[in-house]
Design a protein around this motif. Structure first.
Motif, PDB file in Angstrom:
ATOM      1  N   SER A  89      17.686   6.132  43.889  1.00  0.00           N
ATOM      2  CA  SER A  89      16.755   5.025  43.799  1.00  0.00           C
ATOM      3  C   SER A  89      17.401   3.898  43.003  1.00  0.00           C
ATOM      4  CB  SER A  89      15.462   5.488  43.113  1.00  0.00           C
ATOM      5  OG  SER A  89      14.662   4.380  42.804  1.00  0.00           O
ATOM      6  N   LYS A  90      17.255   2.684  43.480  1.00  0.00           N
ATOM      7  CA  LYS A  90      17.828   1.550  42.746  1.00  0.00           C
ATOM      8  C   LYS A  90      17.233   1.440  41.348  1.00  0.00           C
ATOM      9  CE  LYS A  90      18.957  -0.916  46.861  1.00  0.00           C
ATOM     10  NZ  LYS A  90      19.652  -2.042  47.296  1.00  0.00           N
ATOM     11  N   ASP A  91      16.007   1.907  41.168  1.00  0.00           N
ATOM     12  CA  ASP A  91      15.389   1.889  39.848  1.00  0.00           C
ATOM     13  C   ASP A  91      16.086   2.854  38.888  1.00  0.00           C
ATOM     14  OD1 ASP A  91      13.535   0.072  40.793  1.00  0.00           O
ATOM     15  OD2 ASP A  91      12.043   1.608  41.263  1.00  0.00           O
TER      16      ASP A  91
END
Length: 94
Positions: A89-91
């Protein structure tokens, strides 16, 4: 056979909780002969792995990162029935 030196694939969890995916090329004299299962276990231990599983190997050994094969296949690419997919996830990437 587990005593042969062949291409290998494994997943392991280190003592610090990090997960490692390992691909070892083999059956390519002058480039890589592969590892036996015992040699693979020793390599994983040297990386600090506490729990591991050896996955399918031989001609099925292939690692793809961002749509690019990053290991040298011993033969032509082949259809596989399964695999492990990791999606970051980019988060969580930072």
């Amino acid at each position: 056979m587990l005593t042969n030196r062949d291409p290998r694939t494994a997943i392991g969890v280190r003592y610090d909780g990090k997960v490692l995916l390992i691909t070892v090329d083999g059956r390519q004299p002058g480039y890589s002969l592969g590892l036996s299962s015992r040699e693979l276990a020793g390599y994983l231990v040297s990386l600090g792995v506490k729990d591991a599983a050896m996955l399918d190997g031989g001609a099925s050994t292939q690692m793809v990162i961002e749509n690019e094969t990053v290991n040298r296949l011993p033969a032509r690419e082949r259809m596989l029935g399964g695999g492990i997919v990791v999606i970051v996830s980019k988060d969580l990437a930072n």
